[in-house]
Motif scaffolding. Structure first.
Motif: not given
Length: 462
Positions: A386-414
């Motif tokens: 029976e599937g137990a809740p997944q353990k969260i990798d905070h480093a992965v989440i932080g990297g994803v958030v940083a990429v998203v923020m960078f993409a938004i900033l680049c879009a604003l500049i363009v």
């Protein structure tokens, strides 16, 4: 029966015959002065007692046949009273005939067969189990030791008044049941199955009642009562219920309720077989599993009976060739991403099998040594399939958030640069009126203001 012999005045005599049942019947009434000279006569008070008893008892018995339901039986408007008695077989019962405001009337006690037990303080009946406890003008109290079932019945207190009085003391003999016997349909039962227990209480009077308890839970049983030829009762109760693994070792009590005994029970402990419970524990590493690390997993399996086999496998794929399985342990060294997948521990016994899963995800080896701030978190570990809740990798989440923020900033500049480069061209008032000119020179001449500037004026939005 022995008769008391005494000299009696010859004026009035009575000849009577007393049988062994203590009932004296007057056979004739004569005056026999010749017999008086012999000096052998029946005792006057014994004779009077029996005559009066026979004369009045028959009528009183019919009138009082239904009396005795209450614990204390008192004849309304009369001075004589007696108590009902309940006694355990083999113990001693006490019968009390009490008189209120007695005027020196004679008291006697009769047994259920109308035999005189005590006349005043004299015991004509030759049964040494009856003993005088107290005799006075207000009470005749007699004890009966070693009571048996044959002693049960209605005892009569008689008071010789005008009219005579009677009160009744019903003796009820209680017989406790023997030790209860509890039996099971099977000694061992598997979880999920139904079991049946039977409890029997034999030889009681009155019939016993049976209750069931499983631990702290009360169960409802089906009871049957059988009466034997000697007025004794045998009670049998059956109870059925389904068992779980939590019932293993739980006591089941058969409790006997009876007025003659307390705290009488039989107990049986359930023995339940159940399939294994499996859990995978990560022995090493304590944090994230990264390339180049070693992995050590331990499979903990408990069941009844104890699991006889524990196997490791990789779901939908083969276990890495250099993985080492030692009993319940799985060891993999020098991890790489090709080892990602679900690893399963399967344990089985005679009842069934169960498993637990561990999902392995191998991360990249760290390029720098990070400073630990919190305890690392293990990857996903589901239990028993029976599937137990997944353990969260905070480093992965932080990297994803940083990429998203960078993409938004680049879009604003363009977008900003796009709007900055977009030019708005239009004519000013200085060129008003030159719209219909055939050429530039004509437009300049016709323009309002007469400017000689031949260049078209433009403004730019920056």
């Amino acid at each position: 029966m022995d008769l008391t012999i005494a000299r009696f005045p010859p004026a009035i005599t009575t000849r009577c015959v007393c049988w062994i049942d203590q009932v004296c019947t007057v056979r004739s009434w004569t005056q026999v002065s010749a017999a008086a000279s012999s000096g052998i006569w029946l005792s006057a008070w014994i004779l009077s007692a029996h005559i009066l008893s026979v004369f009045f008892s028959s009528a009183l018995v019919l009138a009082r046949a239904a009396t005795g339901a209450a614990e204390t039986v008192t004849v309304e408007g009369q001075n004589l009273a007696a108590d009902n008695v309940s006694v355990i077989e083999g113990e001693t019962a006490t019968i009390s005939c009490r008189v209120k405001n007695n005027d020196d009337s004679v008291i006697q006690l009769l047994n259920p067969n109308r035999q005189t037990i005590y006349f005043k303080d004299v015991r004509p009946l030759k049964d040494s189990r009856f003993q005088l406890v107290n005799f006075s003008d207000n009470e005749l109290r007699v004890s009966l030791s070693n009571v048996s079932l044959s002693d049960e019945g209605r005892y009569v207190c008689q008071l010789y008044t005008d009219p005579p009085q009677e009160a009744y003391a019903d003796i009820t003999v209680l017989v406790p049941p023997g030790s209860p016997i509890i039996e099971s349909r099977e000694d061992v039962v598997s979880e999920g199955n139904e079991t049946e227990l039977t409890c029997t209480a034999m030889g009681s009077k009155p019939a016993a009642s049976i209750r069931w308890m499983k631990g702290e839970e009360e169960l409802t049983g089906e009871t049957t009562v059988e009466e034997t030829y000697d007025r004794m009762f045998t009670v049998t109760s059956r109870v059925k219920f389904s068992v779980t693994k939590e019932d293993d070792g739980v006591p089941v009590d058969c409790i006997i309720d009876h007025p003659a005994v307390k705290d009488l029970l039989a107990q049986r402990h359930l023995e339940v077989l159940y399939k294994p419970e499996v859990k995978i524990v990560v022995t090493y590493p304590e944090g994230l599993t990264r390339e180049g690390d070693n992995l050590d997993l331990t499979c903990i399996a408990e069941g009844k009976p104890h699991p006889h086999q524990i196997n490791w496998l990789r779901v939908d794929e083969d276990v890495p060739p250099h993985a080492v399985v030692t009993g319940s342990d799985l060891y993999i060294e020098n991890l790489n991403k090709s080892y990602n997948g679900t690893y399963r521990c399967v344990a089985s016994n005679a009842v069934g099998e169960a498993y637990d899963d561990y999902i392995l995800y191998v991360y990249d080896a760290p390029t720098t040594i990070p400073t630990p701030t919190t305890n690392p978190v293990n990857t996903q570990d589901s239990r028993a399939g029976e599937g137990a809740p997944q353990k969260i990798d905070h480093a992965v989440i932080g990297g994803v958030v940083a990429v998203v923020m960078f993409a938004i900033l680049c879009a604003l500049i363009v977008l900003g640069r796009y709007f900055a480069r977009h030019k708005g061209t239009y004519f000013t008032h200085e060129a008003k009126g030159a719209d219909d000119a055939a050429d530039a020179d004509t437009a300049i001449i016709n323009a309002e203001g007469g400017h000689n500037n031949t260049d078209e004026k433009k403004e730019y939005y920056i």
